[in-house]
Design a protein around this motif. Structure first.
Motif, PDB file in Angstrom:
ATOM      1  N   ASP A 149      39.695  27.288  46.366  1.00 34.96           N
ATOM      2  CA  ASP A 149      40.580  28.040  45.450  1.00 34.96           C
ATOM      3  C   ASP A 149      40.330  29.546  45.520  1.00 34.96           C
ATOM      4  O   ASP A 149      40.045  30.198  44.500  1.00 34.96           O
ATOM      5  CB  ASP A 149      40.391  27.562  44.009  1.00 34.96           C
ATOM      6  N   THR A 201      41.051  33.638  45.749  1.00 33.18           N
ATOM      7  CA  THR A 201      42.044  34.602  45.268  1.00 33.18           C
ATOM      8  C   THR A 201      41.943  35.844  46.126  1.00 33.18           C
ATOM      9  O   THR A 201      40.871  36.467  46.224  1.00 33.18           O
ATOM     10  CB  THR A 201      41.793  34.957  43.794  1.00 33.18           C
ATOM     11  N   TYR A 216      45.451  31.585  46.084  1.00 34.25           N
ATOM     12  CA  TYR A 216      46.108  32.571  45.228  1.00 34.25           C
ATOM     13  C   TYR A 216      46.146  33.905  45.971  1.00 34.25           C
ATOM     14  O   TYR A 216      45.105  34.487  46.273  1.00 34.25           O
ATOM     15  CB  TYR A 216      45.352  32.742  43.915  1.00 34.25           C
ATOM     16  N   LEU A 244      51.024  36.387  40.841  1.00 34.44           N
ATOM     17  CA  LEU A 244      50.025  35.568  40.169  1.00 34.44           C
ATOM     18  C   LEU A 244      50.401  35.463  38.693  1.00 34.44           C
ATOM     19  O   LEU A 244      51.057  36.353  38.145  1.00 34.44           O
ATOM     20  CB  LEU A 244      48.628  36.181  40.288  1.00 34.44           C
ATOM     21  N   ASN A 286      45.100  39.073  35.085  1.00 33.17           N
ATOM     22  CA  ASN A 286      45.303  37.948  35.992  1.00 33.17           C
ATOM     23  C   ASN A 286      44.036  37.769  36.815  1.00 33.17           C
ATOM     24  O   ASN A 286      43.000  38.388  36.540  1.00 33.17           O
ATOM     25  CB  ASN A 286      46.561  38.124  36.857  1.00 33.17           C
ATOM     26  N   ARG A 287      44.087  36.925  37.841  1.00 36.25           N
ATOM     27  CA  ARG A 287      42.898  36.589  38.620  1.00 36.25           C
ATOM     28  C   ARG A 287      42.300  37.785  39.363  1.00 36.25           C
ATOM     29  O   ARG A 287      41.132  37.746  39.768  1.00 36.25           O
ATOM     30  CB  ARG A 287      43.245  35.503  39.640  1.00 36.25           C
TER      31      ARG A 287
END
Length: 421
Positions: A46, A48, A129, A164, A214-215
């Protein structure tokens, strides 16, 4: 604005957004166990990344599953099989993947990167992401409908799109004391808005700002300082009616009702009217309506459909001389002026007859007076009676003159009175 249910931005802070079946892979995240003692792992799990970045990933199989060797593995991204040249075998159980210059994620919940066995079965999945950090929100504006609530909206960063999931939180507090509070009712008047329904203080400034996260990071807007009494507004005036003024072909009468909020609180209102011709997009605004609930529009074109709107601005709140915020415009109301019955193409004011020297100066003076009146919209009741008297006299005089000259309603001269002069 009416209070609404918490929008997605607020709900997402409490629970993950709903995902499609394909996106369940992003939720699983953990290595997928097979029927035996083996497991498959994607690394990094996962990730980013910023738009334009590169990704180096591996899928490693542990144990001895049938057909699950590195040479038999392959990758898919969002269900699409990736080209073999993007992969390479590192050893008997590990397949590497290289992706360059990544674009923004196709869905804010992440793209699905999946490692498959030779027979197509899924060995492991990961969410990818790719996007941008949020930019500084700006252009915060707020208003109150009842001096107890507050509704605010804002504009996201200059580009807005981060690819995102970005959470926006409206924060507020009393300027000199008190703790930070978070607005909870989002999306009440649009995608970037929030409503605070109660428990607000008067005569004390508030500090209001928006935080975006956000991320990939966070950003905070500038602080807006305001007093609730300075941002009061109302609903548009209801029951707007537009009607003709007898047979006057260049006028319309506009009447409306004061917004209900004006009756509930100790303040008045001033009004503004705008109108346009049916086939036009250009509005003409009448600013001098004051605090009346009726207005006479003059100088209009005969036989023409007009659309009319009214809006309201409260003032005199608790004795303050500062005006509030203009309401939205009311729904357009349409009406048409009567068609002109005057002969000739212009349908303008009466011209003096030849051979009447005594009436020339008087008619010229009346024509100037009438021309001045027709350039204005009259919203003072004091001018209605005077204007109507002059117009009635002018139309009666014009009708009498036409009869003397033998002019029929169709514009043809009569045959019983001899030749026209």
């Amino acid at each position: 604005m009416p209070a609404g249910r918490p929008g997605p931005a607020a709900q997402s802070a409490r629970r993950p957004p709903p995902l499609l079946p394909l996106l369940l892979l992003c939720v699983l995240g953990a290595p997928r166990a097979g029927s035996g003692a083996h497991t498959a792992v994607i690394s990094p799990q996962d990730p980013t990344l910023l738009i334009g970045s590169s990704l180096q990933a591996t899928c490693s199989v542990h144990g001895d599953p049938s057909g699950a060797t590195a040479e038999g593995l392959y990758w898919t991204l969002n269900g699409r099989r990736l080209a073999p040249e993007l992969s390479r075998v590192l050893n008997a159980s590990t397949l590497a993947l290289a992706l360059a210059n990544l674009n923004g994620s196709r869905q804010q919940s992440g793209d699905n990167l999946v490692c498959h066995a030779r027979d197509g079965s899924i060995l492991a999945g990961s969410c990818l992401y790719v996007g941008l950090p949020p930019e500084k929100p700006f252009n915060i504006s707020c208003w109150s409908k009842n001096m107890k609530d507050l509704t605010c909206r804002w504009t996201p960063g200059a580009h807005g799109e981060t690819f995102l999931h970005t959470n926006y939180s409206l924060k507020y507090k009393l300027r000199w004391y008190g703790q930070d509070n978070t607005c909870e009712e989002y999306h009440t008047v649009g995608p970037h808005s929030c409503h605070i329904p109660k428990d607000l203080a008067l005569f004390t400034p508030y500090e209001i700002w928006v935080e975006a996260t956000n991320r990939l990071g966070s950003a905070r807007s500038d602080v807006l300082t305001l007093d609730i009494l300075d941002v009061v507004t109302t609903d548009p005036p209801p029951d707007v009616h537009v009607s003709r003024v007898g047979g006057l072909e260049d006028q319309l009468s506009v009447r409306w009702v004061s917004p209900p909020a004006l009756k509930d609180f100790l303040f008045q209102a001033k009004y503004q009217i705008r109108y346009r011709v049916e086939d036009s997009v250009d509005w003409k605004v009448v600013d001098d309506v004051s605090n009346q609930t009726s207005c006479r529009l003059a100088g209009l074109k005969p036989g023409t459909v007009y659309f009319v709107q009214v809006r309201c601005n409260p003032f005199g709140i608790y004795g303050s001389k500062k005006a509030g915020i203009w309401s939205e415009w009311s729904h357009p109301t349409a009406a048409s002026t009567p068609r002109s019955e005057r002969p000739g193409p212009g349908g303008g004011a009466c011209e003096p007859r030849g051979g009447e020297p005594s009436s020339g100066p008087v008619r010229r003076e009346l024509k100037q007076f009438l021309g001045w009146l027709k350039k204005h919209a009259y919203c003072s009741n004091l001018s209605f009676r005077l204007y109507d008297q002059w117009r009635a006299w002018m139309q009666k005089s014009h009708k009498t003159r036409n009869q003397d000259e033998g002019i029929l309603p169709s514009g043809r001269r009569g045959t019983t009175r001899g030749p026209a002069r």
